[in-house]
Scaffold this active site. Structure first.
Site, mmCIF file in Angstrom:
data_model
loop_
_atom_site.group_PDB
_atom_site.id
_atom_site.type_symbol
_atom_site.label_atom_id
_atom_site.label_comp_id
_atom_site.label_asym_id
_atom_site.label_seq_id
_atom_site.Cartn_x
_atom_site.Cartn_y
_atom_site.Cartn_z
ATOM 1 C CG HIS A 127 3.162 0.775 -1.975
ATOM 2 N ND1 HIS A 127 3.198 1.356 -0.697
ATOM 3 C CD2 HIS A 127 4.087 1.048 -2.580
ATOM 4 C CE1 HIS A 127 4.016 2.170 -0.520
ATOM 5 N NE2 HIS A 127 4.672 2.054 -1.995
ATOM 6 C CG ASP A 156 -1.807 0.113 3.252
ATOM 7 O OD1 ASP A 156 -0.986 -0.881 3.266
ATOM 8 O OD2 ASP A 156 -1.591 1.124 2.881
#
Length: 360
Positions: A127, A156
């Site tokens: 992540h 992200d």
């Protein structure tokens, strides 16, 4: 839509985080984006209205079925671009990889992953926090005691989605000249490393320490940091340049002659204590009224709920409320072909009608 990407047709394979953000950004700028999602999985985050899904419609398809893959193949075959965020090799196993569309040589194939399409970690899970940890970025952000994740903005969205969107626009430009598309391998770990270019340069020049809260931009400098006010709220001070620092001291009624030199690093803790004590004497609103708009570089630290209400954001319409839902407006702003939020198609798209229109 009349944005700069008007006329581009993009297929998005539904995913989380960076892929919908990239798709939203391209849709905001006028591209027609169609999201392929698994049937019955309309809202991946459990949100009834996900802002990242705005400006486009969804086509429910089971890509594990022959029928679903056939429809997807036809749609991608008629598209200018594709966005997907699967692990390396998954799209190939579905028969939807970059090499499966020889009849669409202009296709720009955008691939969003954490680690990239190749490399020792390419197939590992992860992540945002994992991807930015290998770039040096996570280590540099936080307190003396420990690194602090900067939400998932840096990985992200910053190092991932924006680099994917930028890479695809570059590839669209090249395809318009050459008639040939290409694969855009957007790895969050690569993008986060690229975002650290200035810090890498400072480190190479001996101007950056690997210790947190020891550098100009990481909270160590008393003229660049966050301070608590009397009310419990915070203000952000960014008075780096001497003239801005002087203006802050003037408005804060702090005698510069009684202070250590601004750039005496050994005295930074003392200087910070003086500034902190002064700013603790008034509320956030009082300091804002006194300094905002000046060259003191002091601004209130707003909450997510407060940000849309700020007079500057309101004047620029930085936030908009389509359908009564507050959200950021498209950015950046183009003078002739500005982006806009297209109407979001709430119900499932009709595959036959879409294919007929795209294949015309």
């Amino acid at each position: 839509m009349t944005g700069p990407l008007d006329g581009l047709r993009i297929v998005e394979i539904a995913g989380l985080g960076p892929t919908p953000f990239a798709a939203m950004t391209l849709a905001d700028m006028g591209a027609e984006v169609v999201r392929i999602e698994r049937p019955g999985n309309r809202h991946l985050l459990g949100l009834e209205h996900d802002i990242l899904d705005r400006g486009r419609g969804a086509l429910p398809l089971d890509l594990k079925s022959d029928e679903g893959r056939a429809i997807a193949r036809r749609l991608i075959g008629a598209a200018d671009g594709l966005i997907e965020g699967m692990r390396p090799g998954v799209m190939e196993r579905l028969g939807l990889g970059p090499g499966d569309f020889p009849d669409n040589p202009r296709l720009v194939y955008g691939r969003m992953t954490g680690w990239g399409q190749a490399g020792p970690l390419a197939h590992a899970a992860g992540h945002d926090i994992n991807y930015i940890s290998l770039s040096g970025a996570l280590h540099a952000i936080g307190t003396r005691d420990r690194p602090v994740p900067p939400l998932n903005l840096l990985g992200d969205f910053g190092g991932g989605a924006m680099y994917l969107a930028f890479g695809m626009v570059c590839a669209f430009f090249d395809a318009a000249r050459t008639g040939r598309g290409q694969v855009v391998d957007a790895a969050i770990s690569d993008g986060a490393a690229h975002l650290m270019a200035m810090m890498q340069g400072m480190a190479a020049g001996g101007l950056w320490s690997d210790h947190r809260e020891a550098n100009i931009l990481d909270g160590a400098a008393p003229f660049y940091g966050v301070y608590r006010c009397k009310c419990g709220g915070f203000v952000a001070l960014g008075a780096i340049e001497a003239k801005f620092w002087a203006e802050f001291l003037r408005l804060a009624d702090i005698d510069p002659e009684a202070l250590p030199d601004q750039w005496d690093r050994a005295r930074w803790p003392d200087l910070r204590a003086i500034v902190a004590a002064r700013l603790a004497e008034r509320t956030r609103e009082e300091w804002t009224a006194l300094m905002e708009g000046s060259d003191a570089c002091l601004t209130p630290v707003l909450t997510i709920a407060e940000a849309p209400l700020h007079r500057h954001n309101a004047a620029r319409e930085t936030y908009v409320t389509p359908g009564g839902r507050t959200q950021p407006a498209p950015a950046p702003r183009l003078s002739r072909t500005p982006g806009e939020i297209a109407e979001t198609t709430e119900g499932p798209l009709d595959a036959d009608a879409l294919l007929k229109r795209w294949s015309a």
